[in-house]
Design a protein around this motif. Structure first.
Motif, mmCIF file in Angstrom:
data_model
loop_
_atom_site.group_PDB
_atom_site.id
_atom_site.type_symbol
_atom_site.label_atom_id
_atom_site.label_comp_id
_atom_site.label_asym_id
_atom_site.label_seq_id
_atom_site.Cartn_x
_atom_site.Cartn_y
_atom_site.Cartn_z
ATOM 1 N N UNK A 261 37.544 30.925 41.803
ATOM 2 C CA UNK A 261 37.733 31.271 40.771
ATOM 3 C C UNK A 261 36.805 32.028 39.785
ATOM 4 N N UNK A 262 35.102 31.920 39.824
ATOM 5 C CA UNK A 262 34.787 32.514 38.959
ATOM 6 C C UNK A 262 33.561 33.727 39.958
ATOM 7 N N UNK A 263 33.030 34.381 39.670
ATOM 8 C CA UNK A 263 31.608 35.536 39.756
ATOM 9 C C UNK A 263 31.608 34.482 40.582
ATOM 10 N N UNK A 264 30.792 35.977 41.902
ATOM 11 C CA UNK A 264 30.259 35.401 43.350
ATOM 12 C C UNK A 264 28.840 34.826 42.666
ATOM 13 N N UNK A 265 27.895 35.116 41.113
ATOM 14 C CA UNK A 265 26.481 35.341 40.912
ATOM 15 C C UNK A 265 26.937 33.753 40.286
ATOM 16 N N UNK A 266 28.132 32.863 40.172
ATOM 17 C CA UNK A 266 27.770 31.813 39.579
ATOM 18 C C UNK A 266 28.868 31.074 40.202
ATOM 19 N N UNK A 267 28.435 30.718 41.007
ATOM 20 C CA UNK A 267 28.617 29.864 42.337
ATOM 21 C C UNK A 267 27.286 29.772 43.385
ATOM 22 N N UNK A 268 26.420 29.657 42.646
ATOM 23 C CA UNK A 268 25.197 29.271 43.020
ATOM 24 C C UNK A 268 24.476 27.716 41.743
ATOM 25 N N UNK A 269 25.289 27.578 40.975
ATOM 26 C CA UNK A 269 24.426 26.728 40.049
ATOM 27 C C UNK A 269 23.968 25.015 41.010
ATOM 28 N N UNK A 270 24.677 25.031 42.003
ATOM 29 C CA UNK A 270 24.199 23.742 42.489
ATOM 30 C C UNK A 270 22.506 23.728 43.224
ATOM 31 N N UNK A 271 21.895 24.945 43.086
ATOM 32 C CA UNK A 271 20.797 25.601 43.951
ATOM 33 C C UNK A 271 20.157 26.245 42.335
ATOM 34 N N UNK A 272 18.531 25.617 42.036
ATOM 35 C CA UNK A 272 17.791 25.864 41.669
ATOM 36 C C UNK A 272 17.295 26.920 41.644
ATOM 37 N N UNK A 273 16.889 28.335 40.898
ATOM 38 C CA UNK A 273 16.864 29.231 41.254
ATOM 39 C C UNK A 273 15.507 29.706 41.991
ATOM 40 N N UNK A 274 14.309 28.388 41.380
ATOM 41 C CA UNK A 274 13.620 28.218 42.690
ATOM 42 C C UNK A 274 13.214 28.337 44.063
ATOM 43 N N UNK A 275 14.400 27.505 44.016
ATOM 44 C CA UNK A 275 15.000 27.027 45.514
ATOM 45 C C UNK A 275 14.909 28.755 46.655
#
Length: 280
Positions: A261-275
């Motif tokens: 129920x959140x924007x797709x851009x917020x759906x990657x918190x589980x994966x650190x940005x550098x990865x």
């Protein structure tokens, strides 16, 4: 290993769908991904206008994103997965019309994997007739993929969500892979190992990885239950991705999950940005 040793791509047909198609590659790039995949984007057009193909190519290039996987035409997606290639009549004809269009577009953007959904069973048609048609069409698709230096992917779905789809286990999909390779002699048909679908079918994922990684050309993930991001369900992706690596898998892993129920851009918190960014 695990997340730190995996090349991820984002499926833009299930994530970022709150945006128009041509804005999705840039949205994925904005949160750190440089690789994406797509279902066939034009559900009513197996042969879209050249301008639409050109516009998508430009959107991918302008965003700096590599298309790493593309579905052949598969009917009405999203929705109940049904495919087209084993359905006699108009749907099968649409699939055949799409084969070279999809393969040529893939070649134009450097995409090396084409996925062919098998197709639902339909009333009044002998399953053996559908299977014969499927093998004919998959043979054509495998040859087109080979022509552009790509592999052909064959996927198992899950019975609870796609009850009319006949390939609802890893062995059933791999059996078709083997039949296509035997028919063509090319060896470019591979298994698409979708861990969400297989877990929904109640399969032993450790056993699937052990038995079929050698025939796997692509992996997709979503957590179960819910088809959300890793961490929203019960699957241990650190363990599963480690096992895939140890079994010799070094290809792409597609993020094919619902953002919730959140924007797709917020759906990657589980994966650190550098990865998120990966070398192609």
């Amino acid at each position: 290993m695990g997340f730190t040793d995996t090349r991820f791509n984002v499926n833009l047909s299930i994530l970022f769908t709150e945006l128009p198609l041509l804005e999705r590659p840039a949205a994925a790039a904005a949160v750190g991904f440089n690789a994406v995949e797509l279902w066939w984007p034009w559900v009513d057009a197996p042969v879209p206008e050249q301008a639409e193909l050109d516009a998508l190519r430009s959107a991918l290039e302008d965003a700096g994103t590599q298309l790493t996987g593309l579905n052949f035409y598969a009917g009405q997606l999203p929705g109940p997965d049904r495919g087209a290639l084993s359905i006699p009549g108009e749907e099968s004809e649409k699939f055949r019309a799409n084969i070279d269009v999809a393969a040529d577009f893939a070649a134009s953007v450097g995409c090396k994997a084409l996925n062919a959904l098998y197709g639902n069973r339909v009333d009044g048609v002998d399953p053996a007739v559908q299977d014969e048609l499927a093998l004919e069409n998959l043979t054509l698709a495998a040859r087109a993929a080979d022509r552009v230096g790509a592999i052909l992917l064959i996927e198992a779905l899950n019975a609870p969500e796609s009850p009319l789809y006949p390939l609802v286990s890893a062995p059933s999909a791999v059996d078709v892979v083997d039949k296509v390779n035997a028919a063509t002699g090319l060896g470019n048909a591979k298994f698409l190992m979708d861990l969400y679908h297989l877990s929904m079918n109640g399969e032993d994922l450790h056993e699937v990885i052990e038995k079929y990684t050698g025939k796997t050309g692509h992996v997709q993930i979503a957590d179960n239950p819910g088809r959300g991001a890793p961490g929203t369900g019960d699957l241990d992706f650190t363990d599963l991705l480690d096992r895939l690596k140890k079994a010799g898998y070094d290809g792409w892993t597609g993020l094919e999950y619902k953002p919730g129920d959140k924007p797709s851009a917020s759906a990657f918190e589980w994966l650190p940005a550098p990865l998120r960014a990966a070398q192609h």
